[in-house]
Design an enzyme around this catalytic site. Structure first.
Site, PDB file in Angstrom:
ATOM      1  N   GLY A 239       0.841  -1.199   0.000  1.00  0.00           N
ATOM      2  CA  GLY A 239       0.000   0.000   0.000  1.00  0.00           C
ATOM      3  C   GLY A 239       0.866   1.235   0.000  1.00  0.00           C
ATOM      4  CE  LYS A 240       2.848   5.976  -4.119  1.00  0.00           C
ATOM      5  NZ  LYS A 240       2.776   6.137  -5.565  1.00  0.00           N
TER       6      LYS A 240
ATOM      7  CE  LYS B 103       3.139   4.101   8.661  1.00  0.00           C
ATOM      8  NZ  LYS B 103       1.868   4.138   9.401  1.00  0.00           N
TER       9      LYS B 103
ATOM     10  N   GLY C  85       4.741   7.381   2.775  1.00  0.00           N
ATOM     11  CA  GLY C  85       5.600   6.528   1.967  1.00  0.00           C
ATOM     12  C   GLY C  85       4.868   5.241   1.625  1.00  0.00           C
ATOM     13  CE  LYS C  86       5.897   3.534  -3.832  1.00  0.00           C
ATOM     14  NZ  LYS C  86       6.838   3.259  -4.905  1.00  0.00           N
ATOM     15  CB  VAL C  87       2.800  -0.533   3.561  1.00  0.00           C
ATOM     16  CG1 VAL C  87       2.858  -1.742   4.486  1.00  0.00           C
ATOM     17  CG2 VAL C  87       2.368   0.695   4.325  1.00  0.00           C
TER      18      VAL C  87
ATOM     19  CG  ASP D   1      -6.464   9.815  10.237  1.00  0.00           C
ATOM     20  OD1 ASP D   1      -7.568  10.203   9.776  1.00  0.00           O
ATOM     21  OD2 ASP D   1      -5.458   9.636   9.532  1.00  0.00           O
TER      22      ASP D   1
ATOM     23  N   GLY E 114       0.642   8.962   2.618  1.00  0.00           N
ATOM     24  CA  GLY E 114       1.343  10.244   2.618  1.00  0.00           C
ATOM     25  C   GLY E 114       2.767  10.113   3.125  1.00  0.00           C
TER      26      GLY E 114
END
Ligand SMILES: *[C@@H]1O[C@H](CO)[C@@H](O)[C@H](O)[C@H]1NC(C)=O
Ligand SMILES: *[C@@H]1O[C@H](CO)[C@@H](O)[C@H](O)[C@H]1NC(C)=O
Ligand SMILES: *[C@@H]1O[C@H](CO)[C@@H](O)[C@H](O)[C@H]1NC(C)=O
Ligand SMILES: *[C@@H]1O[C@H](CO)[C@@H](O)[C@H](O)[C@H]1NC(C)=O
Ligand SMILES: *[C@@H]1O[C@H](CO)[C@@H](O)[C@H](O)[C@H]1NC(C)=O
Ligand SMILES: *[C@@H]1O[C@H](CO)[C@@H](O)[C@H](O)[C@H]1NC(C)=O
Ligand SMILES: *[C@@H]1O[C@H](CO)[C@@H](O)[C@H](O)[C@H]1NC(C)=O
Ligand SMILES: *[C@@H]1O[C@H](CO)[C@@H](O)[C@H](O)[C@H]1NC(C)=O
Ligand SMILES: *[C@@H]1O[C@H](CO)[C@@H](O)[C@H](O)[C@H]1NC(C)=O
Ligand SMILES: *[C@@H]1O[C@H](CO)[C@@H](O)[C@H](O)[C@H]1NC(C)=O
Length: 876
Positions: free
Chosen positions: A581-582, A601, A586-588, A697, A584
């Site tokens: 996944g992606k 992550k 960066g990427k996982v 969140d 704000g």
């Protein structure tokens, strides 16, 4: 914003009741052993049957042998649930109306050689603590029906099957029917059905719902020795009679074959001490001429019950015994009087045997506490039915005191050693006030040792060894241990401080640090470890809060979690081979660590904001542990490489399921369970953590699902602690996601845990509807809560629930959950429930399901039916 204000939190319960009354629900119909989560509407009765998932925790499903699965056999008998394990297995039903009301409970059994052994079993049936009846099946196709009218003393009805070592207990059907409390009124808790006859039946069919308002099953009775009378007119159209025997039952009656003789019935019970209540239903079915009279006296066991009785034309008149009757041979006589020109008649009869529930149930406070413990820790033991009874079969690990027949049993020892408990020591333990021994050793309990353990008056043994408890041991417990009144064991808790002094120092530091942290835009999470607090203070002074401190601070943050160097991260992810996944930050990436799958992550170097969120997340996840929060396995903080390593959540995030990105459609029950999981995670942040934590969140993308669809809250980058004492709110820069952002928080900048409740409410609405939080058209944007609010006000629950579910959801729970979601998403935080209330409501919806029935008319075909009793009324 146009928002409907009619839904306050308080009104929820009453709303739900109203809905049920209109639906004429009050029926719970369970077809035991059909596939989990399945349901169907019975063709003949048009009643909705559901699987027993959620009502029972044990047992296995089976089908009867195929050559017995004939079309004439009611569908409910095609499957059974059997209980090869454990002596006692229970169904736990929570009817909507709750305790103190009267219910008709019906269990039905047909063996059907489901296990292939061709051997019919024999076992006992219990209601809660008390023996209901023994079940003996004569042959493979005999259908046994047991009915009882029961007023439960608690909100749970436990129907238990107890193994007598004469074959495996099983159950085919379980039905609960809500009765009006002014019918079948006796001073006894329970009446077992002996006989229920429909006399002179014209159709020879069993009559039940929808002809019978309460879904009693009326058996046809006809004999060549009596005359039959009938009418085609409706009896009791206005239902003036509270018993409401079905009109079709009352349309026919019998009279003696020889009109000058009385009408007589008798029966001899197995046990001559048995006592009965008898309900006779009469209605004149012939329009009498002027010179005609039908008048008779009613005797039961030679005592006159009614003198000069004349049935009303087309109205039901019920005559019943005031006091229980019973002798070796019981006899009912209807004797015509001198003025009568016509013989006596009777249309229907019900005979009930008293069951004096002598065994008192376990003390209610103990039951409540044990139930709470069972659910809180998801205890994996055979914990079913009443904790302490039957006497020789209390819950595993629980020891009870049965002092005498007039005192409720109490729990005196509880051994939950090596039971996989996680989370904190629950306050429910404080309510086990009679407990002498408590063994919680060798689990993964976290948090502090609570003070209340010292207030348990009779506690002499307490074992907390081998857990992950933190903080210090309450002084009072240590005192009790020193003066020899308590045997206290607490070794093997590495972070547990053993002197009361360390507690005070930690408290002071927290009190000091929190306001500072909070005022610095609430960046830092308070840590229990002094070293880390020190570490942070240094960091704050250097002004490295809002920007990524390239190269300034690297290396391990804490020794408690595993620290990885960057080359290890590269290895784990196989050089960042697979992106999961992606965001704000960066990427996982997907990875393997010691053979287990993990999610990694990586904070991207371009991310300006990410660093403080990275820190916040590491600090928070080091401090909190809960099954419904994603757990951090380790992290990397080497130079400008920052990575977080989590447990792998095989099923991605909830957002993908709701948006349709994932092709799987979550069932209604899965949706409820996921919501409960998420709610429990938030409840833990709000109430299980000191100081409390606000996630800030909460949204579907941050609720992850593991391979079992268990939900865990993730992404703590925006989470904040705030102090409990003094001000309960903290001013912060507003953060969060549009659509989920608490409007009050947005307006006032005052953050508290109710902001998460708001976001959770929006998530719950999405879970129910499968629609996004904000719906954009060309001209306007509508918030989901406004849309759902107005649909609910119009009573359009079918329109609200995700269309992809079709009608595979329960209207009752859908109403309840929708109202709960709207209450959470109230604009004013005061009107929102707390996460604890939310958890409670969700649990009720999951564990206390009530089903609706639909309206249709169609009598049931007659099948072999065998009421297990010798008391057959014989007319002579
Ligand atoms: C099973 O028992 C019932 C009730 O006694 C009887 O009517 C039926 O004929 C029996 N069936 C068989 C196959 O023996
Ligand atoms: C029946 O229930 C109603 C409503 O709960 C209550 O007011 C009434 O007292 C009850 N009657 C009996 C006989 O229990
Ligand atoms: C009365 O019963 C007889 C059979 O016993 C039936 O043929 C007749 O149709 C019934 N009459 C009415 C009005 O139901
Ligand atoms: C009816 O009963 C009376 C008295 O028991 C008897 O005298 C009479 O013969 C009986 N009638 C018939 C038709 O059996
Ligand atoms: C009642 O009156 C009718 C005529 O109206 C007659 O046929 C009948 O026999 C009478 N019945 C009795 C019991 O007297
Ligand atoms: C309690 O009741 C049971 C039967 O219900 C009886 O066998 C037993 O003796 C009673 N015990 C006491 C202490 O009264
Ligand atoms: C609790 O059970 C364990 C075995 O599961 C046993 O070793 C331990 O002694 C028991 N504790 C008490 C207080 O009886
Ligand atoms: C601790 O519990 C685990 C399972 O939770 C068990 O395998 C182990 O044997 C237990 N250890 C002791 C000392 O009881
Ligand atoms: C303990 O019992 C009291 C009264 O029975 C109840 O109000 C309270 O909620 C219980 N506490 C817990 C933690 O279950
Ligand atoms: C504690 O034990 C004493 C003596 O055994 C007993 O009398 C008392 O009722 C117990 N207290 C509770 C709350 O069970």
């Amino acid at each position: 914003m146009t928002r409907l204000r009619l839904l306050s939190w308080i009104s929820i319960t009453s709303c739900v009741c109203l809905v049920f009354a209109q639906d004429q629900s009050g029926f719970i119909s369970i077809d035991c052993g059909i596939p989990d989560d399945s349901s169907y509407t019975d063709e003949k009765t048009n009643m909705k049957y559901v699987s027993d998932l959620g009502f029972v925790e044990s047992g296995t499903s089976h089908s009867i042998v195929s050559d017995l699965q004939t079309t004439s056999l009611e569908r409910q008998f095609q499957n059974v649930r059997s209980f090869p394990e454990g002596k006692r297995n229970c169904y736990d039903i929570r009817p909507q109306q709750g305790k103190g009301f009267k219910y008709l409970i019906r269990t039905r059994f047909m063996y059907g050689n489901y296990d292939g052994f061709s051997k019919t079993p024999e076992f006992d049936l219990y209601i809660g603590a008390n023996l209901w009846e023994s079940v003996v099946l004569i042959n493979e196709t005999a259908i046994m029906t047991k009915e009882i009218i029961y007023t439960p003393p608690s909100d749970h009805i436990h129907v238990c099957l107890v193994d007598k070592n004469r074959g495996t207990p099983f159950l085919s059907v379980l039905e609960i029917r809500f009765l009006k409390n002014d019918t079948y009124d006796t001073p006894y808790e329970a009446l077992m059905l002996g006989r229920r006859w429909d006399f002179g039946t014209a159709t020879n069919l069993q009559i039940r719902y929808k002809d019978d308002f309460y879904d009693r099953i009326w058996m046809p009775y006809k004999s060549p020795y009596q005359k039959t009378l009938n009418t085609s007119l409706t009896i009791d159209e206005t239902n003036h009679n509270g018993f409401r025997p079905a009109s079709i039952v009352m349309r026919s009656a019998i009279a003696p074959g020889n009109e000058s003789n009385p009408l007589k019935f008798n029966w001899a019970p197995d046990d001559p001490r048995s006592k009965f209540y008898i309900y006779m239903h009469f209605a004149e079915v012939r329009e009498l001429q002027r010179n005609e009279t039908r008048e008779f006296d009613i005797y039961i066991n030679d005592v006159i019950l009614a003198e000069n009785f004349r049935p009303f034309y087309l109205f039901t008149d019920t005559r019943s015994t005031v006091d229980p009757v019973g002798r070796k041979m019981n006899e009912i006589v209807l004797q015509r009087t001198g003025v009568s020109t016509l013989p006596p008649i009777i249309n229907a009869i019900e005979i009930y045997q008293i069951n004096e529930f002598l065994q008192l149930p376990t003390d209610q406070q103990d039951v409540d506490a044990m139930t709470k413990i069972k659910f809180k820790y998801r205890v994996k033991k055979n914990w079913q039915g009443d904790p302490c009874v039957p006497v020789d079969n209390s819950w595993e690990g629980l020891e009870c005191l049965h002092s005498d027949n007039n005192t409720s049993p109490r729990s005196i020892a509880l051994n939950l050693s090596s039971s996989g408990l996680t989370g904190q020591i629950d306050p429910a333990f404080a309510n086990l006030t009679s407990i002498n021994k408590l063994d919680l050793s060798n689990n993964s309990l976290t948090g502090k040792v609570p003070d209340f353990l010292a207030s348990l008056p009779n506690l002499t043994e307490l074992n907390l060894e081998g857990n992950k408890l933190t903080g210090s041991i309450p002084a009072k417990l240590l005192e009790k241990s020193k003066d020899g009144s308590l045997s206290l064991r607490f070794g093997g808790n590495p972070d547990l401080c053993q002197s009361p002094s360390c507690q005070t120092t930690t408290k002071k530091k927290i009190g000091y640090i929190v306001p500072v942290v909070a005022s610095l835009a609430g960046l830092l999470i308070v840590l229990t470890a002094l070293a880390l607090i020190w570490h942070f203070k240094k960091r704050s002074r250097r002004g490295t809060i809002s920007n990524k401190p390239l190269g300034v601070n690297t290396g391990p943050l804490d020794t408690a979690k595993r620290y990885f160097i960057y080359s290890e991260v590269v290895n784990i992810t196989n050089n960042f081979e697979r992106v999961l996944g992606k965001g704000g930050f960066g990427k996982v990436y997907h990875g393997f660590l010691n053979g287990d799958q993990v999610a990694v992550k990586i904070l991207s170097e371009e991310s300006t904001q990410g660093y403080k969120e990275f820190r916040a997340e590491v600090e928070l996840l080091m401090r909190v542990h809960h099954t419904n929060l994603t757990s951090l396995i380790g992290y990397c903080n080497e130079d400008n490489h920052m990575a977080l390593i989590y447990e792998y959540m095989a099923n991605g995030n909830l957002g993908d399921y709701l948006s349709g990105k994932s092709s799987l459609i979550l069932s209604w029950e899965e949706r409820l369970q996921i919501s409960l999981d998420a709610a429990q995670g938030l409840e833990y942040l709000h109430y299980g953590c000191k100081p409390p934590i606000v996630h800030r969140d909460v949204k579907p993308a941050n609720i992850l699902l593991n391979e079992n669809l268990q939900a865990k809250i993730a992404d703590f980058g925006l989470s904040r602690s705030f102090p409990v004492e003094g001000s309960s709110q903290v001013s912060t820069v507003v953060a969060g996601t549009i659509g989920y952002l608490d409007p009050e928080y947005y307006a006032t900048r005052q953050m508290n845990e109710k902001s998460d409740v708001y976001s959770f409410g929006v998530v719950l609405l999405e879970v129910i509807t499968g629609k996004p939080a904000i719906w954009h058209s060309r001209t306007e944007s509508v918030h989901l809560s406004d849309q759902v609010g107005s649909m609910l006000a119009n009573g359009d629950i079918k329109g609200i629930v995700d269309q992809r579910l079709g009608d595979r959801f329960e209207v009752g729970s859908a109403w309840k959950i929708t109202e709960l979601a709207l209450a959470c998403a109230s604009e004013s935080s005061e009107q929102r429930p707390t996460m604890s209330q939310v958890v409670m409501e969700l649990k009720q919806s999951i564990f206390g399901r009530v089903n609706n029935r639909s309206d249709h008319k169609d009598p049931v075909r007659m099948v072999t039916m065998n009421l297990d009793t010798e008391m057959v009324p014989r007319a002579r």
